[in-house]
Motif scaffolding. Structure first.
Motif, mmCIF file in Angstrom:
data_model
loop_
_atom_site.group_PDB
_atom_site.id
_atom_site.type_symbol
_atom_site.label_atom_id
_atom_site.label_comp_id
_atom_site.label_asym_id
_atom_site.label_seq_id
_atom_site.Cartn_x
_atom_site.Cartn_y
_atom_site.Cartn_z
ATOM 1 N N GLY A 13 0.833 -1.192 0.000
ATOM 2 C CA GLY A 13 0.000 0.000 0.000
ATOM 3 C C GLY A 13 0.866 1.240 0.000
ATOM 4 O O GLY A 13 2.086 1.175 0.226
ATOM 5 N N ARG A 199 -5.899 -0.089 -4.606
ATOM 6 C CA ARG A 199 -6.717 -1.070 -3.899
ATOM 7 C C ARG A 199 -8.115 -1.111 -4.505
ATOM 8 O O ARG A 199 -8.674 -0.084 -4.900
ATOM 9 C CB ARG A 199 -6.820 -0.700 -2.408
ATOM 10 N N LYS A 204 -12.170 4.227 -4.889
ATOM 11 C CA LYS A 204 -10.834 4.286 -5.500
ATOM 12 C C LYS A 204 -10.913 4.493 -7.003
ATOM 13 O O LYS A 204 -9.931 4.929 -7.626
ATOM 14 C CB LYS A 204 -10.069 2.999 -5.199
ATOM 15 N N GLY A 231 -3.611 -4.364 -8.604
ATOM 16 C CA GLY A 231 -4.104 -4.137 -7.259
ATOM 17 C C GLY A 231 -5.082 -5.214 -6.845
ATOM 18 O O GLY A 231 -5.545 -6.012 -7.668
ATOM 19 N N ASP A 232 -5.403 -5.226 -5.567
ATOM 20 C CA ASP A 232 -6.310 -6.228 -5.030
ATOM 21 C C ASP A 232 -7.091 -5.583 -3.899
ATOM 22 O O ASP A 232 -6.796 -4.474 -3.465
ATOM 23 C CB ASP A 232 -5.527 -7.441 -4.528
ATOM 24 N N GLY A 233 -8.085 -6.296 -3.414
ATOM 25 C CA GLY A 233 -8.884 -5.765 -2.326
ATOM 26 C C GLY A 233 -10.236 -6.439 -2.233
ATOM 27 O O GLY A 233 -10.550 -7.364 -3.008
ATOM 28 N N HIS A 257 -1.729 -7.922 -6.822
ATOM 29 C CA HIS A 257 -0.577 -7.196 -6.303
ATOM 30 C C HIS A 257 0.618 -7.406 -7.230
ATOM 31 O O HIS A 257 0.853 -8.513 -7.719
ATOM 32 C CB HIS A 257 -0.224 -7.677 -4.897
#
Length: 387
Positions: A13, A199, A204, A231-233, A257
């Motif tokens: 992050g 993220r 976002k 990205g991930d989340g 990621h």
């Protein structure tokens, strides 16, 4: 120096990157650094000359916030004394470890430099999280900002938020890059793709990015457009559903990621699209894009103005809606702006120089200049009676 934070790599992050780079740059400048953070499994290891103490985390909330064990502040005060730390570095006012770091430093009799990364109250689709985070800001967060010996802000809007929340002046201390990770690019070819890095959470802008891609891919001019999402989340499955609903699941590369080498490769030759509506402090991705020679199209966020002022190829979309964003991306693909001059990037945005600035602030603190705002308390007080 002791850095006391909620999260540290290998967690990823913008905040983690800032803290990691600060720790390594200060160590490279000759300081001894200890990092104390929270993790699933406790450990005490040396990582490239930095002692990293990981304490067991408790009560994780939304994969973002977690808490240390009861009594951690007192135990950390002993650690600070035994390691000979002369300053404590904390980051972001509402994280529990910022308050714990403040308490531990007070018990050990050493000053705290707090770096604020947020430009406003937390923005999220969850009303419950919004309310809870604001209550934390108005109590513990305000205390951290007021009682630190010095407060740094990663951008001017962050400094304005600090002033509004805590009636406290702060020093602008922007994000930076480890220039070894961002070598000069060999060409300035026009962009052939678009990229999103961040993220996968509400606000976002991943939804808008997918819609931008879906629109451009229908236009003959952009046949063969490369579309990258890094990205991930928690919104990962919602992202996949939206991609399928737009009929472009065969046209988007999803990386999850990614490390610096992948990010650098993707950004070079792309337009970074940044439709974030969150209370960003200073998004390192925009700086990485400038270092990679990427074009940048962004909603208004704090990092836009300083990067653009230094010659970064930034288009700011002030109207927070889809069509102006599409127009901005289309224009960046057709008429790319000149890249940021490499000498400017190295002079203004390198962690080596930023570390010297940080150590100069530490030196001023120990020289008697506490950088305290008139009227602000000079001794930390425990407002909750808890460790």
């Amino acid at each position: 120096m002791a850095i006391i934070v909620n999260s540290y790599p290998p967690r990823l992050g913008g905040l983690e990157s800032h803290v990691f780079q600060l720790a390594n740059a200060v160590r490279a400048a000759g300081a001894r650094v200890t990092v104390v953070t929270l993790d699933v499994t406790p450990s005490d290891v040396d990582e490239d000359g930095i002692r990293v103490v990981r304490l067991r985390r408790h009560v994780p909330v939304a994969s973002v916030i977690s808490f240390p064990a009861w009594g951690t502040a007192r135990r950390l005060s002993i650690l600070l004394s035994t390691t000979g730390a002369t300053v404590v570095s904390t980051h972001t006012r509402f994280f529990p470890m910022s308050y714990v770091g403040l308490r531990a430093a007070r018990l050990a009799g050493i000053p705290v430099i707090h770096t604020e990364h947020g430009a406003g109250f937390v923005r999220t689709p969850s009303r419950v999280i919004q309310l809870a985070s604001r209550l934390v800001d108005l109590s513990v967060g305000r205390t951290v900002l007021r009682r630190a010996a010095a407060v740094l802000a990663v951008s001017a809007p962050v400094a304005e938020f600090v002033s509004a929340l805590a009636r406290r002046e702060s020093v602008i201390f922007p994000n930076a890059l480890r220039m070894e990770d961002w070598p000069a690019f060999a060409d300035d070819a026009p962009p052939t793709g678009i990229a999103f890095i961040g993220r996968l959470v509400g606000g976002k802008g991943w939804e808008e990015f997918v819609d931008v891609a879906a629109t451009l891919l229908t236009e003959p001019e952009f046949d063969g457009l490369q579309v990258h999402m890094l990205g991930d989340g928690p919104d990962r499955e919602n992202l996949r559903t939206r991609i399928r609903s737009r009929g472009i699941d065969g046209s988007i590369h999803l990386y999850g990621h990614a490390d610096t080498a992948v990010i650098r490769s993707v950004l070079h030759g792309s337009v970074l699209v940044n439709p974030s509506r969150l209370a960003e402090g200073f998004q390192i991705t925009l700086l990485e894009a400038a270092a990679s020679g990427a074009q940048i199209v962004s909603f208004p966020v704090p990092s836009v103005a300083p990067i653009r002022a230094d010659g970064g190829p930034v288009r700011e979309v002030r109207e927070l809606s889809l069509q102006p964003l599409i127009d901005g991306v289309r224009d960046a693909l057709r008429r790319p702006l000149p890249a940021m001059p490499r000498p400017v990037l190295e002079a203004h945005w390198a962690w080596a120089s930023r570390a010297r600035e940080y150590l100069a602030i530490v030196s001023r603190l120990h020289g008697g200049d506490t950088m305290q705002t008139p009227g602000a308390p000079t001794r930390p007080e425990d407002v909750t009676g808890r460790e």
